[in-house]
Design an enzyme around this catalytic site. Structure first.
Site, PDB file in Angstrom:
ATOM      1  N   HIS A 307      52.861  73.908  41.730  1.00 27.58           N
ATOM      2  CA  HIS A 307      53.851  74.091  40.663  1.00 27.58           C
ATOM      3  C   HIS A 307      54.968  73.075  40.853  1.00 27.58           C
ATOM      4  O   HIS A 307      55.323  72.728  41.972  1.00 27.58           O
ATOM      5  CB  HIS A 307      54.451  75.513  40.720  1.00 27.58           C
ATOM      6  N   ASP A 364      48.911  80.982  36.453  1.00 25.62           N
ATOM      7  CA  ASP A 364      47.606  80.861  35.785  1.00 25.62           C
ATOM      8  C   ASP A 364      46.430  81.246  36.669  1.00 25.62           C
ATOM      9  O   ASP A 364      45.289  81.304  36.187  1.00 25.62           O
ATOM     10  CB  ASP A 364      47.424  79.412  35.307  1.00 25.62           C
TER      11      ASP A 364
HETATM   12  C1  SDX Z   1      52.324  76.175  34.360  1.00 21.89           C
HETATM   13  O1  SDX Z   1      56.792  74.121  34.757  1.00 21.89           O
HETATM   14  C2  SDX Z   1      56.499  75.396  34.560  1.00 21.89           C
HETATM   15  O2  SDX Z   1      57.314  76.278  34.717  1.00 21.89           O
HETATM   16  C3  SDX Z   1      55.063  75.645  34.084  1.00 21.89           C
HETATM   17  C4  SDX Z   1      54.619  77.111  34.043  1.00 21.89           C
HETATM   18  C5  SDX Z   1      55.362  77.870  32.967  1.00 21.89           C
HETATM   19  O3  SDX Z   1      55.462  79.096  33.097  1.00 21.89           O
HETATM   20  O4  SDX Z   1      55.719  77.242  31.938  1.00 21.89           O
HETATM   21  O5  SDX Z   1      54.864  77.719  35.300  1.00 21.89           O
HETATM   22  C6  SDX Z   1      53.134  77.223  33.700  1.00 21.89           C
HETATM   23  O6  SDX Z   1      52.097  75.131  33.776  1.00 21.89           O
HETATM   24  C7  SDX Z   1      51.828  76.403  35.754  1.00 21.89           C
HETATM   25  C8  SDX Z   1      51.044  75.172  36.356  1.00 21.89           C
HETATM   26  C9  SDX Z   1      49.596  75.231  35.824  1.00 21.89           C
HETATM   27  N1  SDX Z   1      48.866  74.010  36.176  1.00 21.89           N
HETATM   28  C10 SDX Z   1      47.894  74.033  37.123  1.00 21.89           C
HETATM   29  O7  SDX Z   1      47.594  75.022  37.786  1.00 21.89           O
HETATM   30  C11 SDX Z   1      47.158  72.702  37.284  1.00 21.89           C
HETATM   31  C12 SDX Z   1      46.962  72.398  38.770  1.00 21.89           C
HETATM   32  N2  SDX Z   1      48.276  72.100  39.325  1.00 21.89           N
HETATM   33  C13 SDX Z   1      48.640  70.695  39.476  1.00 21.89           C
HETATM   34  O8  SDX Z   1      48.107  69.843  38.510  1.00 21.89           O
HETATM   35  C14 SDX Z   1      50.114  70.495  39.826  1.00 21.89           C
HETATM   36  O9  SDX Z   1      50.382  71.345  40.873  1.00 21.89           O
HETATM   37  C15 SDX Z   1      51.172  70.683  38.757  1.00 21.89           C
HETATM   38  C16 SDX Z   1      50.894  69.876  37.547  1.00 21.89           C
HETATM   39  C17 SDX Z   1      51.305  72.122  38.381  1.00 21.89           C
HETATM   40  C18 SDX Z   1      52.513  70.230  39.368  1.00 21.89           C
HETATM   41  O10 SDX Z   1      52.395  68.897  39.629  1.00 21.89           O
HETATM   42  P1  SDX Z   1      53.639  68.023  40.208  1.00 21.89           P
HETATM   43  O11 SDX Z   1      54.861  68.865  40.320  1.00 21.89           O
HETATM   44  O12 SDX Z   1      53.720  66.778  39.415  1.00 21.89           O
HETATM   45  O13 SDX Z   1      53.193  67.765  41.674  1.00 21.89           O
HETATM   46  P2  SDX Z   1      52.312  66.559  42.100  1.00 21.89           P
HETATM   47  O14 SDX Z   1      51.170  66.377  41.136  1.00 21.89           O
HETATM   48  O15 SDX Z   1      53.198  65.404  42.355  1.00 21.89           O
HETATM   49  O16 SDX Z   1      51.691  67.107  43.455  1.00 21.89           O
HETATM   50  C19 SDX Z   1      52.331  66.899  44.700  1.00 21.89           C
HETATM   51  C20 SDX Z   1      51.167  66.739  45.688  1.00 21.89           C
HETATM   52  C21 SDX Z   1      50.198  65.624  45.303  1.00 21.89           C
HETATM   53  O17 SDX Z   1      49.574  65.175  46.492  1.00 21.89           O
HETATM   54  P3  SDX Z   1      50.218  63.827  47.247  1.00 21.89           P
HETATM   55  O18 SDX Z   1      50.291  62.730  46.196  1.00 21.89           O
HETATM   56  O19 SDX Z   1      51.569  64.254  47.752  1.00 21.89           O
HETATM   57  O20 SDX Z   1      49.226  63.530  48.355  1.00 21.89           O
HETATM   58  O21 SDX Z   1      50.373  67.937  45.679  1.00 21.89           O
HETATM   59  C22 SDX Z   1      49.061  67.642  45.233  1.00 21.89           C
HETATM   60  C23 SDX Z   1      49.141  66.328  44.484  1.00 21.89           C
HETATM   61  O22 SDX Z   1      47.887  65.652  44.526  1.00 21.89           O
HETATM   62  N3  SDX Z   1      48.660  68.726  44.338  1.00 21.89           N
HETATM   63  C24 SDX Z   1      47.447  69.286  44.322  1.00 21.89           C
HETATM   64  C25 SDX Z   1      47.517  70.303  43.358  1.00 21.89           C
HETATM   65  N4  SDX Z   1      48.745  70.328  42.818  1.00 21.89           N
HETATM   66  C26 SDX Z   1      49.447  69.352  43.408  1.00 21.89           C
HETATM   67  N5  SDX Z   1      46.331  69.024  45.027  1.00 21.89           N
HETATM   68  C27 SDX Z   1      45.244  69.799  44.755  1.00 21.89           C
HETATM   69  N6  SDX Z   1      45.237  70.807  43.846  1.00 21.89           N
HETATM   70  C28 SDX Z   1      46.344  71.085  43.123  1.00 21.89           C
HETATM   71  N7  SDX Z   1      46.341  72.048  42.213  1.00 21.89           N
END
Ligand code: SDX
Length: 428
Positions: A307, A364
């Site tokens: 998140h 989710d």
């Molecule tokens: C919602 O913002 C809100 O409030 C949203 C929400 C709401 O109520 O409106 O809460 C609802 O959208 C919840 C999120 C649902 N999405 C997912 O579950 C999709 C999977 N999650 C990821 O895509 C990700 O965690 C995000 C998009 C939710 C957040 O991404 P960020 O904040 O941009 O973080 P990032 O992508 O920069 O990740 C930081 C690190 C990265 O690795 P490094 O580059 O540091 O090596 O964490 C890793 C990412 O690759 N990472 C994951 C991951 N999520 C982040 N690795 C594997 N699986 C994951 N799910």
């Protein structure tokens, strides 16, 4: 004495005001930065940038706190009704009994959509994703209610526009589902409460009477409350910036629906179930998928995990996880995806990659398990998220308009070609 920060650029010192929120959050107010220094800030994805000051929802990502107008989500999910939470978010206070009865009645008498809406539905291919149908039909409300196009007319007009949207979106959502199923639509039954009416429109058939199961209605009420607002997330920021051009509430919310559809946002609840089913169909090798999620060369991500703000447990995920156990037990549903989800969570939370990045289950991760147990198909999961989030979108749009915020127009840092002369095609 106002608190300030000092910025030193080219030997010049600039005082930047620091503002403090009601929960002690601190922000540098850079609204005069460019005029004073000729510099802008750059923060791709707005990870460190506040777009507004809001009194609607407070969340603390480190502590896993979420409150609507000061009320903890845990108490509202247990004790409140979704329409009462909608009133709280939109109007800023819990309604007195009489106010709440009037509000519920106002919503109830607007649940019917214009009959010409059917003609729009008929234009969609039967395999249309319900999110695309929902955003199109919400936009179409401006055609049936043209006075909504100028949303700032009078408080009465604004409230009527708000009530119509709250009332009609369950009907539109249920009709989108019926369209996809190839079933005749059901009209609203104003004898039923908000959640029961939606379930009736979703599941009633001419061939068999649908009795609303109170367990299902209660689970829906809780899920809608848990999704009702979440401060400046992607889709809410979309509603605010689209609304800041003074377009109608309906078109701003339609934009929010489209932003929510993405698998990185609300579309994740559909992606989670598809992921769990893929793991199950692949023999249930959870470790394999936990490792895949860490492989930078593999586009696979653990959907429902991570998140932007929560670097601790998403408080909503905790409540939904418990509700999943309760609802499936009461309904006598045994869903292997729930067991896979729990095992996946357990393994991931012990894995250094996830621990190092503070990746926890988000709202989710478990919600789709409950929707599925309720008989709602996967493609409708994000529509359910939109139904829940609607009061939050409305409240945030209303706050932005009432505060007379300026049109949203971010700056950029240009990194393209510097000036060059045109060359005619025969000389290139
Ligand atoms: C919602 O913002 C809100 O409030 C949203 C929400 C709401 O109520 O409106 O809460 C609802 O959208 C919840 C999120 C649902 N999405 C997912 O579950 C999709 C999977 N999650 C990821 O895509 C990700 O965690 C995000 C998009 C939710 C957040 O991404 P960020 O904040 O941009 O973080 P990032 O992508 O920069 O990740 C930081 C690190 C990265 O690795 P490094 O580059 O540091 O090596 O964490 C890793 C990412 O690759 N990472 C994951 C991951 N999520 C982040 N690795 C594997 N699986 C994951 N799910």
């Amino acid at each position: 004495m106002a608190e300030t920060a000092q910025l030193i650029i080219d030997g010049n010192t600039y005082e930047v005001p620091i503002i403090t929120g009601s929960e002690g959050e601190k922000a540098l107010d850079i609204s005069k930065l460019r005029a004073q220094t000729g510099h802008i800030t750059l923060d791709i994805g707005y990870k460190n940038t506040g777009s507004t000051q809001s009194a609607i929802t407070f969340l603390d990502g480190e502590k896993g706190i979420l409150r609507y107008r000061g009320y903890p989500i845990e108490q509202l999910a247990e004790q409140s009704e979704f329409l009462e939470v909608a009133y709280l978010l939109i109007y800023g206070a819990l309604p007195a009994k009489k106010e709440y009865e009037e509000f519920k009645n106002a919503v109830t008498i607007h649940t019917l959509v214009h009959e010409d809406t059917q003609k729009i539905f008929d234009g969609f291919p039967s395999n249309s994703h319900p999110m695309g149908v929902l955003s199109s039909l919400v936009s179409s409300l401006t055609a049936f209610y043209p006075r909504s196009i100028d949303p700032g007319r009078t408080p009465q007009e604004v409230n009527r526009t708000i009530v119509r949207l709250l009332a009609k979106i369950p009907t539109i959502a249920a009709w989108a589902y019926k369209g996809e199923m190839g079933h005749p639509v059901n009209y609203p039954n104003n004898e039923l409460d908000y959640c029961s009416n939606f379930l009736h429109m979703l599941f009633s058939l001419p061939t068999e009477k649908y009795e609303v199961d109170p367990v299902v209605a209660d689970a829906l009420n809780k899920l809608l409350i848990l999704h009702a607002d979440h401060e400046q997330n992607c889709s809410t920021s979309t509603v605010r910036i689209v609304g800041s051009s003074h377009t109608s509430l309906y078109t701003a919310v339609a934009a929010g629906i489209n932003a929510l559809w993405g698998p990185l946002h609300g579309g994740a609840n559909q992606a989670v179930i598809e992921m769990l089913e893929a793991i199950r169909n692949d023999g249930g090798d959870i470790q394999k998928y936990v490792k895949k999620a860490q492989d930078k060369d593999d586009p696979f991500r653990l959907m429902g995990f991570g998140h932007r703000v929560y670097k601790n447990f998403d408080p909503r995920a905790k409540i939904i996880k418990k509700a999943a156990d309760d609802v499936l037990a009461k309904l006598g549903v045994d869903d292997p995806c729930l067991d896979i989800a729990k095992e996946l969570e357990e393994i991931a939370l012990r894995d250094q990659y996830f621990v190092d990045r503070n990746l926890y289950p988000n709202v989710d991760f478990y919600s789709g398990i409950i929707y599925r147990a309720m008989g709602i198909p996967t493609e409708m999961f994000t529509v359910m998220f939109a139904l829940g989030r609607l009061p939050g979108w409305i409240a945030q749009w209303k706050e932005m308009r009432e505060n007379q915020e300026p049109i949203g127009r971010p700056r950029q840092v240009y990194i393209g070609e510097t000036e060059r002369d045109y060359v005619s095609i025969d000389k290139r």
